[in-house]
Design a protein around this motif. Sequence first.
Motif, short mmCIF file in Angstrom:
data_model
loop_
_atom_site.label_atom_id
_atom_site.label_comp_id
_atom_site.label_asym_id
_atom_site.label_seq_id
_atom_site.Cartn_x
_atom_site.Cartn_y
_atom_site.Cartn_z
N VAL A 12 34.96 43.46 36.31
CA VAL A 12 33.53 43.90 36.01
C VAL A 12 32.85 43.68 37.36
CG1 VAL A 12 31.65 43.74 34.51
CG2 VAL A 12 33.85 43.21 33.83
N ARG A 13 32.86 44.87 38.28
CA ARG A 13 32.31 44.55 39.63
C ARG A 13 30.93 44.23 39.53
NH1 ARG A 13 36.15 43.08 42.16
NH2 ARG A 13 37.89 44.48 42.47
N ARG A 14 30.01 45.05 38.93
CA ARG A 14 28.69 45.07 39.34
C ARG A 14 27.98 43.74 38.79
NH1 ARG A 14 28.99 49.89 37.34
NH2 ARG A 14 27.63 49.63 35.27
N THR A 15 28.51 43.06 37.72
CA THR A 15 27.83 42.02 37.24
C THR A 15 27.72 40.63 37.94
OG1 THR A 15 28.51 42.89 35.14
CG2 THR A 15 27.34 40.74 34.91
N THR A 16 26.61 39.93 38.19
CA THR A 16 26.47 38.79 38.83
C THR A 16 27.21 37.67 38.12
OG1 THR A 16 24.45 39.42 39.70
CG2 THR A 16 24.72 37.09 39.91
N LYS A 17 28.04 36.82 38.57
CA LYS A 17 28.85 35.80 38.05
C LYS A 17 28.37 34.54 38.47
CE LYS A 17 32.43 39.27 38.23
NZ LYS A 17 31.82 40.34 38.90
N ILE A 18 28.05 33.44 37.60
CA ILE A 18 27.86 32.17 37.61
C ILE A 18 28.85 31.20 37.29
CG2 ILE A 18 26.11 30.36 37.10
CD1 ILE A 18 23.77 32.14 37.56
N ALA A 19 29.21 30.13 37.79
CA ALA A 19 30.11 29.17 37.13
C ALA A 19 29.34 27.89 36.67
CB ALA A 19 31.23 28.77 38.01
N VAL A 20 29.68 27.83 35.35
CA VAL A 20 29.00 26.35 34.76
C VAL A 20 29.93 25.17 34.40
CG1 VAL A 20 27.45 25.88 33.02
CG2 VAL A 20 27.29 27.87 33.88
N ALA A 21 29.89 24.27 34.94
CA ALA A 21 30.74 23.05 34.65
C ALA A 21 30.02 22.41 33.17
CB ALA A 21 30.88 22.01 35.53
N THR A 22 30.57 22.65 32.24
CA THR A 22 29.85 21.88 31.04
C THR A 22 30.55 20.81 30.82
OG1 THR A 22 31.61 23.08 29.56
CG2 THR A 22 29.47 24.36 29.95
N LYS A 23 29.78 19.89 29.58
CA LYS A 23 30.15 18.73 29.34
C LYS A 23 30.26 17.58 30.28
CE LYS A 23 32.59 20.92 25.37
NZ LYS A 23 33.99 20.97 24.69
N THR A 24 29.59 17.70 31.19
CA THR A 24 29.59 16.64 32.39
C THR A 24 29.17 15.16 31.81
OG1 THR A 24 27.15 16.97 32.91
CG2 THR A 24 28.82 18.23 34.02
N ASP A 25 28.55 15.22 30.89
CA ASP A 25 28.18 13.69 30.16
C ASP A 25 29.74 12.86 30.01
OD1 ASP A 25 28.43 14.20 26.76
OD2 ASP A 25 27.95 15.97 28.04
N LEU A 26 30.78 13.89 29.86
CA LEU A 26 32.22 13.01 29.36
C LEU A 26 32.86 12.63 30.52
CD1 LEU A 26 32.94 15.87 26.59
CD2 LEU A 26 32.06 13.71 26.28
N VAL A 27 32.67 12.90 31.69
CA VAL A 27 33.41 12.44 32.95
C VAL A 27 32.58 11.71 33.78
CG1 VAL A 27 34.84 14.41 32.65
CG2 VAL A 27 32.92 14.70 34.11
N GLU A 28 33.36 10.94 34.74
CA GLU A 28 33.10 10.31 35.72
C GLU A 28 32.63 11.18 37.08
OE1 GLU A 28 32.54 6.78 35.61
OE2 GLU A 28 33.15 7.12 33.57
N PRO A 29 31.64 10.74 37.92
CA PRO A 29 31.34 11.49 39.06
C PRO A 29 32.25 12.08 39.82
CG PRO A 29 29.96 9.85 38.91
CD PRO A 29 30.82 9.47 37.81
#
Length: 310
Positions: free
Chosen positions: A118-135
């Motif tokens: 899907v070429r035209r659509t802007t894409k963002i990556a989201v790292a979810t559930k960050t409360d479950l892991v260490e930095p």
Amino acid sequence: MTETDQPGFRSGFASFVGRPNAGKSTLTNALVGTKVAITSSRPQTTRTVVRGIVHRPDAQLVLVDTPGLHRPRTLLGERLNDLVTTTWAEVDVVAVCFPADEKVGPGDRFIVNELAKVRRTTKIAVATKTDLVEPDRLGQHLLDIQALGEETGTDWAEIVPVSAKSGDQVALLADLLVARLPEGPPLYPDGELTDAPEEAIVAELIREAALEGVRDELPHSIAVVVEEMGLREGRPEDKPLLDIHANVFVERSSQKGIVIGHKGSRLRQVGTDARKGIEAMLGTPVYLDLHVKIAKDWQRDPKQLRRLGF
């Protein structure tokens, strides 16, 4: 000056995608500020495309929550996947969810490869559930997401870590999504939070209650159809009661036994949980009448899929 006349007002559609159970529905609910998508600890609970609507003074963001994309084993699976890919081509931004507590794997690669078409659509990556892991684990996760973008030729407009549970960076994500919407007037009336019909929301809440605490083989096999829904006649105006009659469909008699439970105890619990959710959502006392029925192998049968709304 109304929102519509405001210069620079933005409105448009964003879609969350990701493997089943990547936190898409929880994120939708966190951004809208109320429950419009069902969430469950079981993967693949979302079956319909729910639109949650975020109203802001400067924008209106319509969130399209799709089923998790997966390699389909049934006709239902194929239909759900078609729904996802059609949605991607029609929205302004696609946000791919990568749960921080799981490694970036083949399932993610499959999705991002599909999305690259899907070429035209802007894409963002989201790292979810960050409360479950260490930095340090989160840092590595963000690098892995970036690497996957490079491998698949996907240009991430942003990579943003969020926790829908703690609310961390949810507002930032909303800002980043809004910034990528076109300028234009609001698409929905003020105060409206979803365009899913009430019957669809009620059916989803019943299905969510039915999925809680049952064995792993059941999630795909449950479908709910609201047969009848309306205010009971002859009630005083200040004491309304909403009558809801719904059928819970499973594929086999053994599953029917699981949903009903010993002497009906499980079904009673499902009814109580669902009723609380429906009353909270609609703000009206509810009488809920539930029946469990068998629709043999409905996930593979085109006629039954149509009857059950897929």
